[in-house]
Design a protein around this motif. Structure first.
Motif, short mmCIF file in Angstrom:
data_model
loop_
_atom_site.label_atom_id
_atom_site.label_comp_id
_atom_site.label_asym_id
_atom_site.label_seq_id
_atom_site.Cartn_x
_atom_site.Cartn_y
_atom_site.Cartn_z
N ALA A 203 0.93 -1.17 -0.20
CA ALA A 203 -0.02 0.07 0.04
C ALA A 203 0.76 1.24 -0.07
O ALA A 203 2.11 1.13 0.59
CB ALA A 203 -1.05 -0.03 1.29
N PRO A 204 0.56 2.46 -0.53
CA PRO A 204 1.15 3.49 -0.48
C PRO A 204 1.47 3.90 0.90
O PRO A 204 2.52 4.66 0.94
CB PRO A 204 0.24 4.53 -1.22
N SER A 205 0.68 3.90 1.86
CA SER A 205 1.21 4.14 3.19
C SER A 205 2.30 3.23 3.79
O SER A 205 2.96 3.74 4.45
CB SER A 205 -0.09 3.83 4.13
N ASP A 206 2.41 2.12 3.29
CA ASP A 206 3.43 1.19 3.59
C ASP A 206 4.90 1.82 3.24
O ASP A 206 6.00 1.93 3.83
CB ASP A 206 3.50 -0.09 3.23
#
Length: 67
Positions: free
Chosen positions: A6-9
């Motif tokens: 995910a982009p948050s990761d």
């Protein structure tokens, strides 16, 4: 079984790396400033002594005699 990224990761990992970089950069700053000052002082000293040598070569000798 695959894990999706995910982009948050990615963002959290980059923030973690940035924090480490800031810590290392802050720790290395005094040494870098010291090296910079030493290099500038060395260059100034070399320029001074080369200038002194050139001045001696190009100086005119005036001899004054009384009659």
């Amino acid at each position: 079984m695959t894990k999706t990224l995910a982009p948050s990761d990615i963002e959290s990992k980059l923030r973690e790396i940035q924090g480490e970089i800031d810590t290392v950069a802050t720790a290395a700053m005094p040494a870098a400033v010291g090296v910079g000052v030493a290099v500038v002082t060395g260059i100034a000293a070399i320029a001074y002594f080369v200038g002194q040598r050139n001045a001696k070569k190009r100086s005119t000798v005036v001899e004054v005699r009384r009659v």
